[in-house]
Design a protein around this motif. Sequence first.
Motif, PDB file in Angstrom:
ATOM      1  N   UNK A  65       0.807  -1.220   0.000  1.00 48.94           N
ATOM      2  CA  UNK A  65       0.000   0.000   0.000  1.00 48.94           C
ATOM      3  C   UNK A  65       0.842   1.273   0.000  1.00 48.94           C
ATOM      4  N   UNK A  66       2.176   1.131   0.043  1.00 48.75           N
ATOM      5  CA  UNK A  66       3.032   2.308   0.138  1.00 48.75           C
ATOM      6  C   UNK A  66       3.132   3.085  -1.172  1.00 48.75           C
ATOM      7  N   UNK A  67       3.245   2.350  -2.290  1.00 52.68           N
ATOM      8  CA  UNK A  67       3.627   3.006  -3.544  1.00 52.68           C
ATOM      9  C   UNK A  67       3.277   2.079  -4.695  1.00 52.68           C
ATOM     10  N   UNK A  68       2.987   2.651  -5.874  1.00 49.20           N
ATOM     11  CA  UNK A  68       2.413   1.877  -6.981  1.00 49.20           C
ATOM     12  C   UNK A  68       3.304   0.717  -7.418  1.00 49.20           C
ATOM     13  N   UNK A  69       4.614   0.935  -7.543  1.00 47.31           N
ATOM     14  CA  UNK A  69       5.471  -0.151  -8.019  1.00 47.31           C
ATOM     15  C   UNK A  69       5.577  -1.275  -7.001  1.00 47.31           C
ATOM     16  N   UNK A  70       5.458  -0.939  -5.704  1.00 47.38           N
ATOM     17  CA  UNK A  70       5.508  -1.978  -4.684  1.00 47.38           C
ATOM     18  C   UNK A  70       4.247  -2.836  -4.694  1.00 47.38           C
ATOM     19  N   UNK A  71       3.149  -2.286  -5.222  1.00 39.11           N
ATOM     20  CA  UNK A  71       1.918  -3.075  -5.333  1.00 39.11           C
ATOM     21  C   UNK A  71       2.064  -4.203  -6.352  1.00 39.11           C
ATOM     22  N   UNK A  72       3.057  -4.117  -7.237  1.00 38.01           N
ATOM     23  CA  UNK A  72       3.287  -5.152  -8.249  1.00 38.01           C
ATOM     24  C   UNK A  72       4.107  -6.326  -7.707  1.00 38.01           C
ATOM     25  N   UNK A  73       4.707  -6.152  -6.540  1.00 35.07           N
ATOM     26  CA  UNK A  73       5.630  -7.153  -6.014  1.00 35.07           C
ATOM     27  C   UNK A  73       4.908  -8.426  -5.577  1.00 35.07           C
ATOM     28  N   UNK A  74       5.543  -9.552  -5.790  1.00 32.86           N
ATOM     29  CA  UNK A  74       5.171 -10.788  -5.134  1.00 32.86           C
ATOM     30  C   UNK A  74       5.760 -10.784  -3.722  1.00 32.86           C
ATOM     31  N   UNK A  75       5.250 -11.677  -2.882  1.00 37.22           N
ATOM     32  CA  UNK A  75       5.841 -11.819  -1.557  1.00 37.22           C
ATOM     33  C   UNK A  75       7.244 -12.415  -1.673  1.00 37.22           C
ATOM     34  N   UNK A  76       7.418 -13.407  -2.541  1.00 35.87           N
ATOM     35  CA  UNK A  76       8.743 -13.947  -2.855  1.00 35.87           C
ATOM     36  C   UNK A  76       9.093 -13.465  -4.253  1.00 35.87           C
ATOM     37  N   UNK A  77       9.848 -12.390  -4.318  1.00 43.12           N
ATOM     38  CA  UNK A  77      10.110 -11.661  -5.561  1.00 43.12           C
ATOM     39  C   UNK A  77      11.495 -12.010  -6.092  1.00 43.12           C
ATOM     40  N   UNK A  78      11.543 -12.586  -7.292  1.00 40.64           N
ATOM     41  CA  UNK A  78      12.810 -13.071  -7.858  1.00 40.64           C
ATOM     42  C   UNK A  78      13.632 -11.896  -8.401  1.00 40.64           C
ATOM     43  N   UNK A  79      14.938 -11.923  -8.129  1.00 41.49           N
ATOM     44  CA  UNK A  79      15.887 -10.957  -8.685  1.00 41.49           C
ATOM     45  C   UNK A  79      16.909 -11.696  -9.540  1.00 41.49           C
ATOM     46  N   UNK A  80      17.386 -11.016 -10.585  1.00 40.56           N
ATOM     47  CA  UNK A  80      18.365 -11.647 -11.472  1.00 40.56           C
ATOM     48  C   UNK A  80      19.768 -11.570 -10.874  1.00 40.56           C
ATOM     49  N   UNK A  81      20.755 -12.014 -11.652  1.00 43.28           N
ATOM     50  CA  UNK A  81      22.120 -12.096 -11.142  1.00 43.28           C
ATOM     51  C   UNK A  81      22.692 -10.726 -10.793  1.00 43.28           C
ATOM     52  N   UNK A  82      22.130  -9.665 -11.378  1.00 52.32           N
ATOM     53  CA  UNK A  82      22.571  -8.302 -11.062  1.00 52.32           C
ATOM     54  C   UNK A  82      21.639  -7.646 -10.041  1.00 52.32           C
ATOM     55  N   UNK A  83      20.797  -8.456  -9.374  1.00 51.09           N
ATOM     56  CA  UNK A  83      19.863  -8.000  -8.350  1.00 51.09           C
ATOM     57  C   UNK A  83      18.739  -7.145  -8.919  1.00 51.09           C
ATOM     58  N   UNK A  84      18.539  -7.187 -10.235  1.00 54.61           N
ATOM     59  CA  UNK A  84      17.484  -6.408 -10.860  1.00 54.61           C
ATOM     60  C   UNK A  84      16.130  -7.100 -10.779  1.00 54.61           C
ATOM     61  N   UNK A  85      15.088  -6.305 -10.886  1.00 57.98           N
ATOM     62  CA  UNK A  85      13.700  -6.761 -10.754  1.00 57.98           C
ATOM     63  C   UNK A  85      12.986  -6.607 -12.082  1.00 57.98           C
ATOM     64  N   UNK A  86      12.343  -7.678 -12.537  1.00 55.41           N
ATOM     65  CA  UNK A  86      11.546  -7.633 -13.760  1.00 55.41           C
ATOM     66  C   UNK A  86      10.135  -8.111 -13.409  1.00 55.41           C
ATOM     67  N   UNK A  87       9.157  -7.196 -13.377  1.00 50.37           N
ATOM     68  CA  UNK A  87       7.801  -7.587 -12.956  1.00 50.37           C
ATOM     69  C   UNK A  87       7.207  -8.723 -13.773  1.00 50.37           C
ATOM     70  N   UNK A  88       7.522  -8.794 -15.063  1.00 50.89           N
ATOM     71  CA  UNK A  88       6.921  -9.818 -15.929  1.00 50.89           C
ATOM     72  C   UNK A  88       7.465 -11.220 -15.656  1.00 50.89           C
ATOM     73  N   UNK A  89       8.573 -11.297 -14.928  1.00 48.68           N
ATOM     74  CA  UNK A  89       9.172 -12.604 -14.650  1.00 48.68           C
ATOM     75  C   UNK A  89       8.797 -13.151 -13.276  1.00 48.68           C
ATOM     76  N   UNK A  90       7.861 -12.530 -12.608  1.00 54.33           N
ATOM     77  CA  UNK A  90       7.494 -12.987 -11.272  1.00 54.33           C
ATOM     78  C   UNK A  90       6.545 -14.188 -11.344  1.00 54.33           C
ATOM     79  N   UNK A  91       6.557 -14.973 -10.278  1.00 55.51           N
ATOM     80  CA  UNK A  91       5.834 -16.245 -10.259  1.00 55.51           C
ATOM     81  C   UNK A  91       4.468 -16.086  -9.590  1.00 55.51           C
ATOM     82  N   UNK A  92       3.487 -16.897 -10.000  1.00 53.29           N
ATOM     83  CA  UNK A  92       2.185 -16.846  -9.318  1.00 53.29           C
ATOM     84  C   UNK A  92       2.311 -17.334  -7.884  1.00 53.29           C
TER      85      UNK A  92
END
Length: 298
Positions: A136-163
């Motif tokens: 509820x803090x901010x719009x991009x945080x509303x897209x996060x999963x509870x277990x949110x995957x990051x790539x090898x460079x610690x980057x976040x890609x919303x389309x690659x998150x798991x159900x």
Amino acid sequence: MMALSPNLAYLESEAIHIIRDGFAEAKRPVVLFSGGKDSTVLAHLVLRAFYPAPPPIPLLHVDSTWEFREVVEFRDRFARNHGFDLVVKANEEGRRQNINPFEHGDTYTTMMRTDPLKAALTDGGYDVIFGGARRDEEASRAKERIASVRNANHGWEPRNQRPELWRSYNWRLGKGQSIRAYPISNWTEHDLWTYIRMREIELAPLYFAADRPVVVRDGLRLVVDDDARMQWRDGETPTMEKVRFRTLGCWPVTGADPSDADHIDAVMYETLTSGMSERRGRVSDSGSLERQKRDGYF
């Protein structure tokens, strides 16, 4: 200590389940700790998850080098009093170059927050990183999963998150991947403050009103935490005002609010009757938080 409402009891149980679940799957877990209210509640949930054993997960604080002194003091006291191992990481090269929030804007956020966070996670080999973000803090945080995957460079890609269905979280990692886990994702600011009161959780003193030296700049009340490092504008003179903070960040870019709320009940009433976002005083949020998250920010 008061009994929790059914809603809070459920949220507490859910958060503890996430912490235990992620810990069981992790090789090197860590808890991100800023000294703010969200990370303080998260750390208390870690304590409850493993009580009466000492906390088995260390705290990691990324020191921007422009932290409020009261936050740093609270951080050290909290870790010591509750038996946490504390890891502090700063960008020492950025410190030497005097990279600062007055002059360097997004470059400052990247160099003094994102880069040392990524370096600390890589150096520590941390694979499951618990954080205190809420949806509820901010719009991009509303897209996060509870277990949110990051790539090898610690980057976040919303389309690659798991159900995530029925409180089932996927902790499996590919090569170089890590997970940012957010146990209090489903909490609101109202839930958080009610929980703090019910569980009698100590917070950093900046959340409570006190007389502090203030300058008004671009519509924000900035508390001058270190006058020797302050970059003064012509005609500026600090005045003492009774203020408090609703959110905590680096002191030159975080606005305070005029307030007489110097105890928990007054803070709760003032906060929960406000129609303004809790992050409105964060100058660093004026850019794209989603872009920063894609680059590896919290």
